[in-house]
Design an enzyme around this catalytic site. Structure first.
Site, PDB file in Angstrom:
ATOM      1  CB  ALA A 295      -0.879  -0.020   1.244  1.00  0.00           C
TER       2      ALA A 295
ATOM      3  CD  GLU B 270       1.661  -5.444   5.578  1.00  0.00           C
ATOM      4  OE1 GLU B 270       2.513  -6.315   5.837  1.00  0.00           O
ATOM      5  OE2 GLU B 270       0.953  -5.475   4.559  1.00  0.00           O
TER       6      GLU B 270
ATOM      7  N   GLY C 124       0.769  -5.082   0.949  1.00  0.00           N
ATOM      8  CA  GLY C 124      -0.401  -5.209   0.089  1.00  0.00           C
ATOM      9  C   GLY C 124      -0.085  -5.895  -1.231  1.00  0.00           C
TER      10      GLY C 124
ATOM     11  CD  GLU D 234      -2.186  -7.593   2.978  1.00  0.00           C
ATOM     12  OE1 GLU D 234      -1.848  -6.424   2.694  1.00  0.00           O
ATOM     13  OE2 GLU D 234      -2.929  -7.875   3.927  1.00  0.00           O
TER      14      GLU D 234
HETATM   15  N1  3HC Z   1       4.607   3.336  -0.094  1.00  0.00           N
HETATM   16  C1  3HC Z   1       5.047   4.553  -0.434  1.00  0.00           C
HETATM   17  N2  3HC Z   1       6.262   4.782  -0.936  1.00  0.00           N
HETATM   18  C2  3HC Z   1       7.059   3.722  -1.078  1.00  0.00           C
HETATM   19  C3  3HC Z   1       6.679   2.425  -0.727  1.00  0.00           C
HETATM   20  C4  3HC Z   1       5.371   2.240  -0.213  1.00  0.00           C
HETATM   21  N3  3HC Z   1       4.901   1.049   0.118  1.00  0.00           N
HETATM   22  N4  3HC Z   1       7.689   1.586  -0.993  1.00  0.00           N
HETATM   23  C5  3HC Z   1       8.683   2.328  -1.497  1.00  0.00           C
HETATM   24  N5  3HC Z   1       8.302   3.619  -1.556  1.00  0.00           N
HETATM   25  C6  3HC Z   1       9.051   4.758  -2.092  1.00  0.00           C
HETATM   26  C7  3HC Z   1      10.191   5.174  -1.186  1.00  0.00           C
HETATM   27  O1  3HC Z   1       9.742   6.031  -0.164  1.00  0.00           O
HETATM   28  C8  3HC Z   1      11.092   5.888  -2.175  1.00  0.00           C
HETATM   29  O2  3HC Z   1      10.518   7.142  -2.439  1.00  0.00           O
HETATM   30  P1  3HC Z   1      11.373   8.396  -2.912  1.00  0.00           P
HETATM   31  O3  3HC Z   1      12.138   7.950  -4.113  1.00  0.00           O
HETATM   32  O4  3HC Z   1      10.373   9.435  -3.173  1.00  0.00           O
HETATM   33  O5  3HC Z   1      12.253   8.703  -1.734  1.00  0.00           O
HETATM   34  C9  3HC Z   1      10.929   5.044  -3.427  1.00  0.00           C
HETATM   35  O6  3HC Z   1       9.683   4.349  -3.285  1.00  0.00           O
HETATM   36  C10 3HC Z   1      12.027   4.038  -3.672  1.00  0.00           C
HETATM   37  O7  3HC Z   1      12.169   3.253  -2.509  1.00  0.00           O
HETATM   38  P2  3HC Z   1      13.582   2.781  -1.986  1.00  0.00           P
HETATM   39  O8  3HC Z   1      14.578   3.884  -2.094  1.00  0.00           O
HETATM   40  O9  3HC Z   1      13.367   2.173  -0.654  1.00  0.00           O
HETATM   41  O10 3HC Z   1      13.946   1.662  -3.097  1.00  0.00           O
HETATM   42  P3  3HC Z   1      14.660   0.279  -2.911  1.00  0.00           P
HETATM   43  O11 3HC Z   1      14.763  -0.306  -4.258  1.00  0.00           O
HETATM   44  O12 3HC Z   1      15.891   0.427  -2.077  1.00  0.00           O
HETATM   45  O13 3HC Z   1      13.635  -0.618  -2.037  1.00  0.00           O
HETATM   46  C11 3HC Z   1      11.512  -1.599  -1.451  1.00  0.00           C
HETATM   47  C12 3HC Z   1      12.381  -0.942  -2.553  1.00  0.00           C
HETATM   48  C13 3HC Z   1      12.150  -2.925  -1.030  1.00  0.00           C
HETATM   49  C14 3HC Z   1      10.146  -1.837  -2.013  1.00  0.00           C
HETATM   50  C15 3HC Z   1      11.468  -0.669  -0.216  1.00  0.00           C
HETATM   51  O14 3HC Z   1      11.137   0.633  -0.646  1.00  0.00           O
HETATM   52  C16 3HC Z   1      10.486  -1.062   0.832  1.00  0.00           C
HETATM   53  O15 3HC Z   1      10.798  -1.889   1.668  1.00  0.00           O
HETATM   54  N6  3HC Z   1       9.285  -0.438   0.819  1.00  0.00           N
HETATM   55  C17 3HC Z   1       8.302  -0.598   1.849  1.00  0.00           C
HETATM   56  C18 3HC Z   1       7.600  -1.902   1.778  1.00  0.00           C
HETATM   57  C19 3HC Z   1       6.519  -1.973   2.819  1.00  0.00           C
HETATM   58  O16 3HC Z   1       6.719  -1.715   3.978  1.00  0.00           O
HETATM   59  N7  3HC Z   1       5.314  -2.361   2.377  1.00  0.00           N
HETATM   60  C20 3HC Z   1       4.190  -2.481   3.238  1.00  0.00           C
HETATM   61  C21 3HC Z   1       3.349  -1.271   3.113  1.00  0.00           C
HETATM   62  S1  3HC Z   1       2.024  -1.276   4.246  1.00  0.00           S
HETATM   63  C22 3HC Z   1       0.828  -2.170   3.469  1.00  0.00           C
HETATM   64  O17 3HC Z   1       1.027  -2.695   2.424  1.00  0.00           O
HETATM   65  C23 3HC Z   1      -0.468  -2.224   4.209  1.00  0.00           C
HETATM   66  C24 3HC Z   1      -1.418  -3.237   3.644  1.00  0.00           C
HETATM   67  O18 3HC Z   1      -1.362  -4.392   4.410  1.00  0.00           O
HETATM   68  C25 3HC Z   1      -2.805  -2.734   3.641  1.00  0.00           C
END
Ligand code: 3HC
Ligand code: NAI
Length: 709
Positions: A65, A136, A111, A114
């Site tokens: 998400a 998460e 997500g 999921e």
């Molecule tokens: N939401 C918003 N922005 C995100 C994002 C996300 N889920 N994942 C990555 N981004 C953004 C980063 O903030 C960054 O933004 P910027 O360039 O503006 O600074 C850009 O994408 C690139 O990210 P990284 O520099 O971290 O790129 P990497 O290639 O090093 O890593 C990744 C990629 C492994 C996907 C890492 O970004 C990551 O771990 N992201 C978070 C994953 C996460 O926690 N997902 C769960 C979200 S909560 C959810 O899904 C709730 C659901 O259950 C309802």
């Protein structure tokens, strides 16, 4: 512009998700709307009989998400709705009357996983960038789009809890073993294999999967009594790991339980309800801030953007094959795959260092992080010598010899003589200012500090310390190299102790003083672990080694005067031959290198009598405020470039409780004036070392803060 494009391959619609203008795919509100409309079109399109979902991004399938949308949520109801809508969208995939195949390359997280779980078949690439997980809880949330329901049903209760409650990701091979994906293929044939799978499902119907979890699952996953046992154990583990400070894993556990015991509808209701509560809670807010700060640091090279380019590091040399040198070498080889040469004073120590560096690779092999051929290849990159042979080819030299200024200067001179003019030289000193080490350097522009934390392969932080003479090119090269080693890198000022050891010093001193006052060792440590630190200060002293801590404390005292004055605890402990865990005798007793309770003989040694009625609140107040005050002083001296760097440094360097957001966030949360008045009271009670830093007094007067929000 559209996030999805569809192309028909026979009767299989290949849907490519490529969110315009973004580095990763994420499930934003707009994406959800577009995707749902697309699902309806696919359902109604007579030419489409099956669907393949694939990503157009190089290294992400779907990152989850949109975390940024969470920061805009103001009420629990809004957050619940966001989760509910996610559940609905994902359910529509599952109930589409045509098979959907997820073709996964790159990060498939939150997500994103999921959504993949709701697909009818999953194929992942064997590429290291392919990671599947539900992270998460690391954001203080739980999987809120059906993940708490579908994952246990697919891979079994225990395997699902292992992923959901820790937030860890798995590579494709493990995902296949767990039953999380159906096939693993090289990237080159991902799409072709996915289309073939879709055609198969189209013809033969959906696959029947045996329930996951193997034999033990017969009882533990599939009987109510077995599951009760698993829930109880999981809860105890979560509480032990989090000290009860993180509500998300407990809420996730309860959500999984409700879903399995009362059915998926009840589970989904519990899931979006809990998601709503967590998303607007303070812990999640803090962890999301930490996520964005960490992400921003990935792009911050510590120099004015574009002012210099990093040099390529093909060969690394490490001087000092001791504890840190070996850790640095093993981690560099393992993560950067760089040719690495270790040098020490004699061959026996070189051999020991090479053994310790290789052990890091062996550990990865045993944990199946690398294959046997990878292990052999990486091992061959390591070599050692008792002379500077081979240094002429090194692009970067990291020095990790004893913490002695004269020795460090001598080694620097020897290395300068043995290397090319362009070789960058980094010292891993923990406290000595780099400009002192570089005082007689021939090429001061190539000299800086790279301060790693122990154990190097596990600790996520690196401090890079330029002097006023260091060239931007050297800084950016060190930062990028540290990042490739897997570290979050902060560039900090060249003051004794830099950032992390600077704020740690008064905290450890204060803890030592307490023991000399007779405050029970265990109570001090328990108080601070209850506050959220992973280990207490006294146990930390034993871990670091009392000789090492003593030397660092002396350097800090010499630099900062009486504010950093140590009591006599460490002197006396050392005089009695106590070095901490490494020789099995410290503030604690050790049996087979395992802690076996506090050593009551210590009080006698320090001339103290144990206090019976020590008050944990008073202990916490002294220790926390000692650290907060020093953090303000160091910030005022620009030791860190921003509050963000300071907080991330404290969280990753010493395990400052992440749910509190870091020491500078704590000051903002409490208010500078409250912190200052607590320090005034402590000053009256314990002396001048608690006098509020001038910058804090100023903030208190003006209502200043570190962060705007
Ligand atoms: N939401 C918003 N922005 C995100 C994002 C996300 N889920 N994942 C990555 N981004 C953004 C980063 O903030 C960054 O933004 P910027 O360039 O503006 O600074 C850009 O994408 C690139 O990210 P990284 O520099 O971290 O790129 P990497 O290639 O090093 O890593 C990744 C990629 C492994 C996907 C890492 O970004 C990551 O771990 N992201 C978070 C994953 C996460 O926690 N997902 C769960 C979200 S909560 C959810 O899904 C709730 C659901 O259950 C309802
Ligand atoms: P260590 O004692 O384990 O290793 C030092 C090594 O340097 C020894 O193997 C020694 O033989 C070698 N050495 C000494 N003189 C040498 C010379 N002239 N040429 C080549 N090798 C020589 O010490 P450790 O713990 O690895 O510390 C090394 C440095 O890292 C110190 O500056 C220390 O402050 C710093 N550091 C230590 C941390 C820790 O937790 N131990 C954490 C972060 C930094």
């Amino acid at each position: 512009m559209s996030a999805f494009t569809t192309e028909l391959h026979g009767q299989v619609a290949v849907v490519t998700f490529d969110l315009p203008g973004e580095p990763v795919n994420k499930l934003t509100a707009a994406v959800k709307v577009e995707f749902e409309a697309l699902l309806i079109r696919l359902r109604d399109d007579a030419d489409t009989r099956a669907v393949v979902l694939v990503s157009g991004k190089p290294n992400t399938f779907i990152a989850g998400a949109d975390i940024e949308e969470f920061t805009a949520l103001t009420t629990q109801a809004e957050a619940e709705r966001l989760s509910f809508e996610g559940q609905e969208m994902v359910s529509r995939v599952e109930t589409l009357p045509k098979p959907v195949v997820a073709a996964i390359h790159g990060a498939c997280l939150g997500g994103g996983l999921e959504l993949a779980l709701a697909c009818h078949y999953r194929i992942a690439t064997d590429h290291p960038k392919t990671q599947l997980g539900l992270p998460e809880v690391q954001l203080g949330l739980l999987p809120g789009a059906g993940g708490c329901q579908r994952l246990p049903r697919l891979v079994g209760l225990r395997a699902a809890l292992d992923m959901i409650l820790t937030g860890k990701s798995e590579r494709a091979a493990k995902a296949l073993r767990l039953g999380l994906v159906d096939e693993v293929v090289p990237r080159s044939i991902l799409l072709r294999t996915a289309i073939a799978a879709a055609e198969r499902l189209m013809r033969n119907g959906l696959p029947r999967r045996p329930p996951g979890g193997g034999l033990p699952a017969l009882f533990l996953d599939r009987t109510p009594a077995g599951r009760q046992l698993v829930y109880r154990r999981a809860k105890a583990q979560v509480l032990a790991r989090t000290g009860g400070h993180y509500p998300a894993p407990l809420a996730a556990l309860e959500t999984v339980r409700v879903g399995l015991e009362h059915g998926i509808t009840a589970g989904l209701a519990e899931e979006h309800h809990a998601f709503g509560q967590l998303a607007v809670g303070d812990v999640s807010r803090k962890l999301v801030q930490v996520f964005f700060a960490t992400t921003a640091l990935k792009k911050d090279d510590g120099i004015e953007a574009g002012s210099a380019s990093p040099r390529q590091i093909r060969r690394l040399a490490v001087v000092g094959a001791g504890f840190m040198g070996a850790g640095i070498a093993g981690t560099a080889v393992g993560n950067v795959e760089v040719d690495t040469r270790l040098k020490d004073a004699d061959l026996a120590r070189v051999g020991k260092g090479l053994g310790a560096a290789t052990a890091i690779l062996t550990n990865r092999l045993e944990r199946r992080r690398i294959t046997r051929p990878e292990y052999e290849r990486l091992g061959a990159l390591l070599s050692g010598s008792d002379a500077y042979a081979g240094f002429g080819r090194a692009d970067l030299v990291i020095e990790a010899v004893f913490e002695e200024l004269a020795l460090k200067r001598k080694v620097l001179a020897e290395v300068e003589a043995a290397t090319r003019p362009g070789t960058i030289y980094a010292s891993n000193t923990s406290t000595i200012p780099i400009h002192q080490i570089a005082a007689e350097a021939q090429r001061p522009e190539q000299v800086l500090g790279m301060h790693f934390f122990s154990p190097v392969e596990k600790m996520p932080l690196l401090e890079v310390i330029p002097t006023s003479a260091t060239a931007p090119e050297a800084i950016v090269t060190a930062v990028r190299f540290g990042r490739r080693m897997g570290k979050t890198v902060i560039v900090v000022g060249d003051r004794p102790g830099f950032w992390v050891n600077r704020i740690l010093s008064p905290y450890l001193n204060e803890a030592g003083l307490m023991v000399t006052e007779g405050v029970p060792i265990e109570l001090i440590d328990r108080t601070m672990t209850a506050w959220g630190f992973p280990v207490g200060p006294i146990a930390l002293l034993d871990e670091v080694g009392l000789d090492v801590a003593h030397k660092a404390a002396e350097t800090m005292h010499a630099a900062y005067g009486d504010r950093m004055k140590t009591g006599n605890a460490l002197d006396r402990m050392l005089a009695a031959g106590r070095l901490g865990r490494k020789n099995g005798r410290g503030f604690y007793r050790y049996r087979d290198r395992h802690k076996a309770g506090p050593d009551n003989a210590v009080y006698g040694l320090l001339g103290a009598r144990q206090v019976e009625d020590a008050n944990p609140d008073a202990i916490e107040r002294r220790l926390v405020h000692a650290m907060l005050n020093e953090a303000v002083a160091a910030c005022a001296e620009s030791v860190v470039r921003s509050a963000r760097d300071g907080d991330i440094g404290a969280i990753y360097g010493i395990g400052f409780p992440a749910f509190r957001g870091g020491p500078l966030r704590v000051i903002d949360d409490l208010g500078a004036s409250r912190v200052a008045s607590a320090l005034h009271e402590l000053e009256d009670q314990y002396g001048e070392r608690f006098r509020p830093a001038p910058a804090l007094a100023e903030m208190a007067r003006q209502g200043g803060r570190y962060y705007a929000t």
